[in-house]
Design a protein around this motif. Structure first.
Motif, PDB file in Angstrom:
ATOM      1  N   LEU A   1      22.942  33.056 -17.791  1.00 53.03           N
ATOM      2  CA  LEU A   1      23.567  33.261 -19.097  1.00 53.03           C
ATOM      3  C   LEU A   1      22.529  33.579 -20.170  1.00 53.03           C
ATOM      4  N   LEU A   2      21.405  32.891 -20.127  1.00 55.44           N
ATOM      5  CA  LEU A   2      20.341  33.152 -21.094  1.00 55.44           C
ATOM      6  C   LEU A   2      19.795  34.571 -20.928  1.00 55.44           C
ATOM      7  N   TRP A   3      19.684  35.025 -19.700  1.00 59.16           N
ATOM      8  CA  TRP A   3      19.100  36.344 -19.443  1.00 59.16           C
ATOM      9  C   TRP A   3      19.938  37.463 -20.061  1.00 59.16           C
ATOM     10  N   VAL A   4      21.257  37.285 -20.086  1.00 58.81           N
ATOM     11  CA  VAL A   4      22.131  38.347 -20.606  1.00 58.81           C
ATOM     12  C   VAL A   4      22.640  38.051 -22.014  1.00 58.81           C
ATOM     13  N   ALA A   5      22.182  36.959 -22.645  1.00 56.68           N
ATOM     14  CA  ALA A   5      22.629  36.615 -23.998  1.00 56.68           C
ATOM     15  C   ALA A   5      22.271  37.740 -24.971  1.00 56.68           C
ATOM     16  N   PRO A   6      23.171  38.106 -25.892  1.00 54.70           N
ATOM     17  CA  PRO A   6      22.926  39.254 -26.777  1.00 54.70           C
ATOM     18  C   PRO A   6      21.896  39.013 -27.867  1.00 54.70           C
ATOM     19  N   HIS A   7      21.735  37.769 -28.336  1.00 54.87           N
ATOM     20  CA  HIS A   7      20.764  37.506 -29.393  1.00 54.87           C
ATOM     21  C   HIS A   7      19.596  36.688 -28.826  1.00 54.87           C
ATOM     22  N   ASN A   8      18.470  36.703 -29.544  1.00 52.59           N
ATOM     23  CA  ASN A   8      17.241  36.034 -29.095  1.00 52.59           C
ATOM     24  C   ASN A   8      16.894  36.476 -27.665  1.00 52.59           C
ATOM     25  N   ARG A   9      17.031  37.745 -27.392  1.00 52.54           N
ATOM     26  CA  ARG A   9      16.929  38.216 -26.002  1.00 52.54           C
ATOM     27  C   ARG A   9      15.570  37.915 -25.396  1.00 52.54           C
ATOM     28  N   ARG A  10      14.493  38.232 -26.114  1.00 52.39           N
ATOM     29  CA  ARG A  10      13.162  38.050 -25.528  1.00 52.39           C
ATOM     30  C   ARG A  10      12.844  36.578 -25.306  1.00 52.39           C
ATOM     31  N   PRO A  11      12.993  35.705 -26.297  1.00 50.03           N
ATOM     32  CA  PRO A  11      12.733  34.280 -26.032  1.00 50.03           C
ATOM     33  C   PRO A  11      13.681  33.691 -24.993  1.00 50.03           C
ATOM     34  N   ASN A  12      14.940  34.126 -24.999  1.00 51.80           N
ATOM     35  CA  ASN A  12      15.882  33.589 -24.019  1.00 51.80           C
ATOM     36  C   ASN A  12      15.473  33.935 -22.592  1.00 51.80           C
ATOM     37  N   ARG A  13      14.898  35.084 -22.392  1.00 54.13           N
ATOM     38  CA  ARG A  13      14.478  35.458 -21.042  1.00 54.13           C
ATOM     39  C   ARG A  13      13.249  34.661 -20.604  1.00 54.13           C
ATOM     40  N   LEU A  14      12.373  34.374 -21.537  1.00 55.39           N
ATOM     41  CA  LEU A  14      11.253  33.488 -21.210  1.00 55.39           C
ATOM     42  C   LEU A  14      11.771  32.083 -20.861  1.00 55.39           C
ATOM     43  N   LEU A  15      12.778  31.632 -21.614  1.00 54.99           N
ATOM     44  CA  LEU A  15      13.357  30.317 -21.336  1.00 54.99           C
ATOM     45  C   LEU A  15      14.071  30.322 -19.988  1.00 54.99           C
ATOM     46  N   ALA A  16      14.722  31.426 -19.652  1.00 57.85           N
ATOM     47  CA  ALA A  16      15.389  31.533 -18.350  1.00 57.85           C
ATOM     48  C   ALA A  16      14.370  31.436 -17.217  1.00 57.85           C
ATOM     49  N   LEU A  17      13.233  32.098 -17.369  1.00 55.96           N
ATOM     50  CA  LEU A  17      12.183  32.016 -16.352  1.00 55.96           C
ATOM     51  C   LEU A  17      11.642  30.598 -16.236  1.00 55.96           C
ATOM     52  N   LEU A  18      11.498  29.910 -17.373  1.00 61.09           N
ATOM     53  CA  LEU A  18      11.050  28.518 -17.343  1.00 61.09           C
ATOM     54  C   LEU A  18      12.048  27.646 -16.588  1.00 61.09           C
ATOM     55  N   MET A  19      13.337  27.852 -16.852  1.00 61.10           N
ATOM     56  CA  MET A  19      14.361  27.067 -16.168  1.00 61.10           C
ATOM     57  C   MET A  19      14.329  27.321 -14.658  1.00 61.10           C
ATOM     58  N   LEU A  20      14.145  28.571 -14.261  1.00 58.17           N
ATOM     59  CA  LEU A  20      14.099  28.885 -12.838  1.00 58.17           C
ATOM     60  C   LEU A  20      12.865  28.265 -12.178  1.00 58.17           C
ATOM     61  N   ALA A  21      11.726  28.300 -12.871  1.00 56.96           N
ATOM     62  CA  ALA A  21      10.507  27.704 -12.311  1.00 56.96           C
ATOM     63  C   ALA A  21      10.687  26.199 -12.121  1.00 56.96           C
ATOM     64  N   ILE A  22      11.293  25.525 -13.114  1.00 55.22           N
ATOM     65  CA  ILE A  22      11.543  24.087 -12.987  1.00 55.22           C
ATOM     66  C   ILE A  22      12.578  23.818 -11.901  1.00 55.22           C
ATOM     67  N   ALA A  23      13.621  24.664 -11.840  1.00 59.48           N
ATOM     68  CA  ALA A  23      14.669  24.481 -10.829  1.00 59.48           C
ATOM     69  C   ALA A  23      14.090  24.566  -9.424  1.00 59.48           C
ATOM     70  N   LEU A  24      13.147  25.494  -9.201  1.00 64.61           N
ATOM     71  CA  LEU A  24      12.534  25.622  -7.884  1.00 64.61           C
ATOM     72  C   LEU A  24      11.675  24.403  -7.552  1.00 64.61           C
ATOM     73  N   TRP A  25      11.021  23.850  -8.558  1.00 65.91           N
ATOM     74  CA  TRP A  25      10.242  22.618  -8.349  1.00 65.91           C
ATOM     75  C   TRP A  25      11.187  21.474  -7.965  1.00 65.91           C
ATOM     76  N   ILE A  26      12.325  21.401  -8.643  1.00 63.92           N
ATOM     77  CA  ILE A  26      13.314  20.364  -8.325  1.00 63.92           C
ATOM     78  C   ILE A  26      13.912  20.608  -6.939  1.00 63.92           C
ATOM     79  N   LEU A  27      14.009  21.875  -6.552  1.00 60.45           N
ATOM     80  CA  LEU A  27      14.523  22.197  -5.214  1.00 60.45           C
ATOM     81  C   LEU A  27      13.637  21.585  -4.130  1.00 60.45           C
ATOM     82  N   ASP A  28      12.337  21.545  -4.379  1.00 63.02           N
ATOM     83  CA  ASP A  28      11.433  20.877  -3.444  1.00 63.02           C
ATOM     84  C   ASP A  28      11.800  19.395  -3.317  1.00 63.02           C
ATOM     85  N   GLY A  29      12.107  18.757  -4.454  1.00 66.57           N
ATOM     86  CA  GLY A  29      12.546  17.354  -4.407  1.00 66.57           C
ATOM     87  C   GLY A  29      13.850  17.194  -3.643  1.00 66.57           C
ATOM     88  N   PHE A  30      14.744  18.161  -3.810  1.00 69.30           N
ATOM     89  CA  PHE A  30      16.003  18.134  -3.066  1.00 69.30           C
ATOM     90  C   PHE A  30      15.745  18.237  -1.558  1.00 69.30           C
TER      91      PHE A  30
END
Length: 415
Positions: free
Chosen positions: A25-54
């Motif tokens: 959702l952040l990646w396709v959000a119409p406003h704050n596009r550039r920061p939102n995409r950086l935040l989306a990448l951060l969320m994915l990086a953390i999610a993958l780290w949590i996936l290791d815990g899973f």
């Protein structure tokens, strides 16, 4: 493969799924596009780290050792992505330049390591784990991630602190721009880092692996919060905070070295206002602080008091500069030094005074509600009005209105 669906397993799986969904959702959000995409990448990086815990708590690694060294580790990206998200959110014009890419060098090496290991046979990976990863690279990765996160957290918090000063000097309405949620998120990440440090100590000095591994759970809380509040962030298009802009010394030097030596004229007077001075919070070492030009100060007063620009609920320093024909930097210096206030405090002071004046008028008090008067005086939010009114007067607006109402009754002809 059998997965024990315990509470922790389900929670980690839910967090990973929520993070991936929110990142999309952040990646396709119409406003704050550039920061939102950086935040989306951060969320994915953390999610993958949590996936290791899973994988660990779900027993996937123990059931199929071939899952070890899956290319899901990008923890060295946590800090840089967070820092550049803050920079991009506070400056709409910010772009990642080639000079910024060295920040992502460690995560590039981390990704290359795991990608290369996936191309090797299982016996090779087992040997690497026993002789290289556990004694060396695992420590470098775990401790290095902690150090990286702490460094970029410090940089991000310092940036937000300077950003708040910028807001007060450039915007009269800041409730949607203050990024309080982001500061809370950074503090929460600092808590995660503290737990991370505990785990480092336990592993390095007591050889306790995954016995008190709560940082993964805390990161799950962080990524959940990011998904909730990141999507709700107001449009930051008007914000252009540049911490790397020219220093005050360069500004003064530029004014002094101008070929013509001329300075901007004060709108409506046709006279020079003097060289554009640095902001009040940026004194130039070795140089006397420039004096405030009384004509510029009077022009600011006329614009706000006589022309009532304070009624514009979203008035910015840039708009005041356009209205007066004076440089924004000169206006900022004049307001800070001449009025002894920030732009935000000065404009809201006029708004509070207007509310007080209108409450003292019986016709306005009878015709409009307190909030109606506040809106006509330049406020555009009940919360902001209540906070600023009490900050300026020391009492709540309703209390002040009640006192004025009693005075009007006492002074009425029928009393």
């Amino acid at each position: 493969m059998q997965i024990p669906f315990t509470v922790l397993v389900l929670l980690l799986l839910a967090v990973v799924a929520q993070a991936v969904f929110a990142a999309g959702l952040l990646w396709v959000a119409p406003h704050n596009r550039r920061p939102n995409r950086l935040l989306a990448l951060l969320m994915l990086a953390i999610a993958l780290w949590i996936l290791d815990g899973f994988f660990r708590v779900a027993g996937i690694y123990t059931q199929n050792a071939n899952w070890y060294f899956a290319p899901i580790y990008y923890s060295f990206a946590f800090g840089p992505l967070l820092y550049f998200y803050v920079r991009s959110l506070t400056n709409h014009a910010f772009r990642l330049r080639p000079r910024h890419f060295w920040h992502f060098g460690p995560v590039a090496l981390q990704a290359a390591l795991y990608a290369a290991l996936r191309l090797t046979s299982y016996p090779t990976r087992l040997w690497f784990w026993e002789h290289v990863h556990r004694p060396v690279t695992y420590r470098l990765e775990f401790i290095g991630t902690w150090v990286s996160l702490m460094v970029y957290l410090g940089l991000s918090l310092r940036l937000l602190r300077r950003y708040r000063r910028y807001l007060d000097d450039n915007f009269s309405e800041t409730s949607q721009l203050r990024l309080r949620w982001l500061r809370t998120l950074l503090v929460l990440l600092a808590v995660v880092s503290a737990q991370w440090l505990v785990e480092v100590v336990l592993r390095e000095f007591f050889d306790l692996y995954y016995r008190y591994d709560y940082s993964t759970d805390l990161l799950g809380v962080v990524v959940f919060c990011i998904g909730v509040v990141g999507l709700r962030q107001a449009d930051m298009r008007a914000v252009h905070f540049r911490p790397e802009t020219a220093s005050a010394a360069e500004v003064v030097a530029g004014a002094e070295d101008s070929p013509t030596g001329s300075a901007p004229a004060v709108a409506g007077t046709g006279e020079s206002a003097g060289a554009a001075a640095p902001p009040a919070d940026s004194p130039v070492p070795g140089r006397p602080q420039p004096a405030v030009d009384a004509r510029v100060q009077e022009r600011v007063r006329r614009a706000l008091e006589d022309e009532q620009l304070f009624r514009n609920p979203t008035l910015t320093l840039t708009e005041l500069a356009a209205h007066t024909g004076l440089p924004a930097r000169l206006l900022s210096f004049t307001i800070n030094q001449g009025f002894g206030k920030s732009f935000n405090d000065l404009v809201n002071g006029y708004r509070v005074a207007e509310v007080q004046r209108r409450l003292a008028r019986t016709t306005d008090a009878q015709r409009l509600t307190l909030l109606g008067i506040a809106f006509e005086s330049g406020f555009n939010s009940k919360t902001t009005f209540n906070r600023i009114f009490k900050q300026v007067t020391g009492v709540a607006p309703s209390e002040w209105a009640g006192k004025e109402g009693r005075m009007n009754e006492e002074n009425s002809p029928s009393s």
